[in-house]
Design a protein around this motif. Sequence first.
Motif, PDB file in Angstrom:
ATOM      1  N   GLN A 184       0.827  -1.213   0.000  1.00  0.00           N
ATOM      2  CA  GLN A 184       0.000   0.000   0.000  1.00  0.00           C
ATOM      3  C   GLN A 184       0.862   1.264   0.000  1.00  0.00           C
ATOM      4  O   GLN A 184       0.497   2.258  -0.616  1.00  0.00           O
ATOM      5  CB  GLN A 184      -0.930   0.014   1.219  1.00  0.00           C
ATOM      6  CG  GLN A 184      -1.788  -1.235   1.370  1.00  0.00           C
ATOM      7  CD  GLN A 184      -2.758  -1.435   0.210  1.00  0.00           C
ATOM      8  OE1 GLN A 184      -3.214  -0.467  -0.396  1.00  0.00           O
ATOM      9  NE2 GLN A 184      -3.044  -2.678  -0.122  1.00  0.00           N
ATOM     10  N   PHE A 255      -3.232   3.642  -5.819  1.00  0.00           N
ATOM     11  CA  PHE A 255      -3.905   4.884  -5.405  1.00  0.00           C
ATOM     12  C   PHE A 255      -3.761   5.896  -6.541  1.00  0.00           C
ATOM     13  O   PHE A 255      -2.666   6.417  -6.775  1.00  0.00           O
ATOM     14  CB  PHE A 255      -3.275   5.462  -4.142  1.00  0.00           C
ATOM     15  CG  PHE A 255      -3.552   4.685  -2.889  1.00  0.00           C
ATOM     16  CD1 PHE A 255      -4.727   4.893  -2.176  1.00  0.00           C
ATOM     17  CD2 PHE A 255      -2.635   3.758  -2.402  1.00  0.00           C
ATOM     18  CE1 PHE A 255      -4.972   4.184  -0.996  1.00  0.00           C
ATOM     19  CE2 PHE A 255      -2.875   3.052  -1.226  1.00  0.00           C
ATOM     20  CZ  PHE A 255      -4.047   3.263  -0.523  1.00  0.00           C
ATOM     21  N   ALA A 306      -3.970   9.313   0.651  1.00  0.00           N
ATOM     22  CA  ALA A 306      -4.269   8.609  -0.597  1.00  0.00           C
ATOM     23  C   ALA A 306      -5.525   7.769  -0.368  1.00  0.00           C
ATOM     24  O   ALA A 306      -5.684   7.190   0.707  1.00  0.00           O
ATOM     25  CB  ALA A 306      -3.095   7.706  -0.976  1.00  0.00           C
ATOM     26  N   LYS A 308      -8.386   4.941  -2.132  1.00  0.00           N
ATOM     27  CA  LYS A 308      -8.944   4.080  -3.183  1.00  0.00           C
ATOM     28  C   LYS A 308     -10.046   3.257  -2.521  1.00  0.00           C
ATOM     29  O   LYS A 308     -10.141   3.244  -1.291  1.00  0.00           O
ATOM     30  CB  LYS A 308      -7.848   3.202  -3.794  1.00  0.00           C
ATOM     31  CG  LYS A 308      -7.173   2.224  -2.839  1.00  0.00           C
ATOM     32  CD  LYS A 308      -6.001   1.501  -3.511  1.00  0.00           C
ATOM     33  CE  LYS A 308      -5.279   0.601  -2.535  1.00  0.00           C
ATOM     34  NZ  LYS A 308      -4.048   0.016  -3.097  1.00  0.00           N
ATOM     35  N   SER A 346      -1.071   4.190 -10.256  1.00  0.00           N
ATOM     36  CA  SER A 346      -0.454   4.388  -8.944  1.00  0.00           C
ATOM     37  C   SER A 346       0.089   5.798  -8.870  1.00  0.00           C
ATOM     38  O   SER A 346       0.408   6.395  -9.893  1.00  0.00           O
ATOM     39  CB  SER A 346       0.698   3.407  -8.751  1.00  0.00           C
ATOM     40  OG  SER A 346       0.202   2.090  -8.754  1.00  0.00           O
TER      41      SER A 346
END
Length: 942
Positions: A184, A255, A306, A308, A346
């Motif tokens: 992550q 992200f 960030a 998602k 990303s």
Amino acid sequence: MRIRAHSLLLLVLFFVAPTWQVKSELFKTCDQSGFCHRNRHFALQVAAQSNYIPKYAVSLFEIDEPRAAITGVVEKSLNDATTVRLPFRVQLLSDNNVRLLIDEEARSNGTVTVKDGKKINTLRYNEAAKWAFRDEPQAGIFSEPVAVASDEKSLRFSYGDGEFTAELQFTPFKLTILHGDSPQIVLNDRNFLNVEHWRAQTPSEPIEGEEPLDNNVSAEETMYDAFTDSFRDCKSDTVPLGPESVALDVSLPGFKHVYGIPEHADDLSLKDTTAGEPYRMFNVDIFEYEIDSRMAMYGSVPFMMAVKPGMAAGVFWVNSADTWVDIKKEAEMKAGDQTAFNLQVSTKTHWISENGVIDVVLSIGKTPTDVSKSYGALTGFVELPQLFALGYHQCRWNYNDEADVLGVSANMDKYQIPYDIIWLDIEYTDSKKYFTWKKELFPDPVGMMRQLDRTGRKLVTIIDPHIKVGYEVSDHLIKNNLAVQSSSADGSAFHGHCWPGESVWVDTLNPATDEYWSTLFANGTQFSGDATNLHIWNDMNEPSVFSGPETTSPKDTVHYGGWEARSIHNLYGMTYHESTFKAMQNRSGGRNRPFILTRSYFAGSQRSAAMWTGDNMSQWEHLKASLPMILTSGVVGMPFSGADVGGFFGNPSKELLTRWYQAGIWYPFFRAHAHIDSRRREPWIAGEPYTSIIRDAVRFRYSLLPMFYTSFYDANTQGVPVMKPMFYETPENPMTYEIEDQFFLGNTGLLIKPITEEGATATEIYLPDEQVYYSYDKYTVFKGEGYHKYGALLEQIPVLLKGGSILARKDRYRRSSALMRYDPYTLVVALDTAGGASGTLYVDDGQSYDYKQSDYIVVNFTATEEGIQAQVENSGLKLPFIASLDSVKIQKIILVGSALAQKAVSVSQSGETWDASVVSAANHVVIKSPGISINKPWNVTF
Ligand SMILES: *[C@@H]1O[C@H](CO)[C@@H](O)[C@H](O)[C@H]1NC(C)=O
Ligand SMILES: *[C@@H]1O[C@H](CO)[C@@H](O)[C@H](O)[C@H]1NC(C)=O
Ligand SMILES: *[C@@H]1O[C@H](CO)[C@@H](O)[C@H](O)[C@H]1NC(C)=O
Ligand SMILES: *[C@@H]1O[C@H](CO)[C@@H](O)[C@H](O)[C@H]1NC(C)=O
Ligand SMILES: *[C@@H]1O[C@H](CO)[C@@H](O)[C@H](O)[C@H]1NC(C)=O
């Protein structure tokens, strides 16, 4: 006559065509900033080599008991095969925060020398965290023993009930946060880690007969401006420690969207900077700023979020030096997936600071709210403001004299526009000497404050950190070494120019300053007498230095502790408003919560001040830009923020001013302000229909004060932004990730889309889910994910209430919030598609710290098909404020989306039961005078 007309025309031209434009040539670009230039160059060199051999590796480590930290040494390899030792620590903190620290041994053990023998602190600056963190962070414990991977190339530990893993790879150095097996957050993914180690300056000409100084750099480095600064007014910078920047890349796999790192007049979702300038964080006085810009502004919070679906991450770069952040969005294959069909975007970031240690905290959670909570646990949640501070603030540069102040106040009442606070800008002082008054204009300031106090009004006066040379305050600062020191570091005060002319700057990094600063604000001084309704505005605290490089103080000026301004620059403004906060707290004997407005800020500023977006312009584009700026402030834990309503520079049209009020009522900090050269524009000046529309907007804000206050309570306890981005409400819906022109008010369910287009008569509101929404005024139903048309004539503010919400508001017009304290509530119950709803109301005395002794209530309202009920936290406590709420009733309950057909409902509270009548109307029914006290539990049965 001809001549007169001609000169009049010239005069008009002069006034209508001012050149509003940021003086961008005053500020560095990355290319003109030595360390930014060097690190971008370094990154390009590294990225260009397919067979690049990384230079940073873990050489030694040990695991501290009880499994709370890994410490060791990272070695940086130089071309001559020598290495530089960089002690590091990886530590688990509470709330799923993982911290990495990297220092430089030679700097921490004092073996370096300073150019010209200047007496400054030679450590890498390591106190940014001391200022930014609320307290010493609590160490977390890894949930499993740290495991050395079987290949002995990395270490792993898990946390967050085993859900997350941190993996430290040794060669090259790399730290990864994983959820399950899926990365992550990755530090040094691209090998941009760069610690510019200490080295002596190589003489430009080798000295005969002497060994050349060890100045070896790796092939990827340049020495551009390493020992000098060639930019404009920066040339006198002595750069006493040479190149000392720190940089690190942070990759965020999957992200696509990142937020935060204010302050910039830019979008909410941060842009790719590959082809342009990086985002810069360097607190400067950037007047007439332009929008859609990555340029530095007044404040900095080096925190990025960030988001998602299903996951959110936080990167907190704990560094207060001049900092640049490059952002790159890259389509790539998902880890372990070899099919080109499965690309993900990303975000790859590159953080570059001029000096300091590397100190970075990584947060991880399922939702943006989780990450806000982790960040808040570390840096503190926003201070709960006094209730009045959420009212309307009337300001301009300047209200001329006492008659003007009291006249504006009287006109607000005449036109029945509620307001709480009137402000005085710099002109109230005697020659810009703070803590004095211009006696001809303000003969009796305490009397004036007393007069304002009769209707619950407050006065805010400005107090800036530049102190005019030649009166007792500057004399005291200089004599007692409480002023910022000049770059000679010999203890002499730095002198520069600001509003008062020649000035010195108060050094609020010095703890001894607090005590003196406190005496200046104390009860009973000439300045403020015993007034209890005085509050403070701290402006120009970047600090703004008119004569300084990039509008601020030279980087080699010196603060308490021997720290260069270079190291502490971005947190100076916070130390200043914190000092004022403590002084004002002390003034009231610790009883009341101070209200401080600051222009400059840093991570942690939320604990003691509100901020505003500085000197904006009276233009539609600036109205529009205010929304993403304030939303961003909420994402970085500083929800108490606003923009000057009407715009600071220039003269708004009546339509723009009206629309700005209609947007401004949703700013957590709601203040109208104007430049000294702009025309007067208090709300009654525009005339009808504008004045009435503005009045209705301000009254709308006041009716919702209980909800604003409750939203601040949620921000204060959980980090929920007050002006809340759409993606906090529905993080699973990526359609919301770029929306910045509509937002929610905290967790209230109010969805707002201010009008920011000239001449608009309608707009489109995006609904992020399949819930039912109701128009706020007529309860018209809107339903279905997607855009919906909404009427927006000048008098209309597009607001929807989400089904499932319960609001508590106060509908009676009063002159100020203080006068509303014991007014009754109206409840609005907006039923969701399943026929239920819930909501919260937080109430305390709105002023003191008694809430910390439980003298507050939280009411939980719940509606079902059977009825409505309320649970009240602290209801049973015999505390003065809670008891005083006995008389505060709910006067009306509006049930929206209800098909209730009966004529009466049964109400019960405190063991008694009675009936209340029900009337139905279009799209709603009203339960009239239910006679319920707000501070005890109750039931309404249908
Ligand atoms: C640095 O080291 C490399 C490799 O040992 C050498 O070729 C170079 O001359 C050195 N540079 C300096 C400035 O000492
Ligand atoms: C201080 O740090 C330098 C550079 O890492 C090292 O060479 C030296 O041995 C250290 N000195 C002490 C006293 O620890
Ligand atoms: C608070 O004010 C009192 C009285 O003026 C003073 O003695 C005390 O030192 C102040 N405290 C701080 C922390 O400044
Ligand atoms: C301020 O001083 C006056 C006496 O001059 C006193 O009556 C009042 O209580 C003081 N106020 C506070 C908040 O300490
Ligand atoms: C109110 O709701 C909150 C959040 O669900 C809960 O934590 C709290 O205990 C509730 N309070 C009462 C008195 O029911």
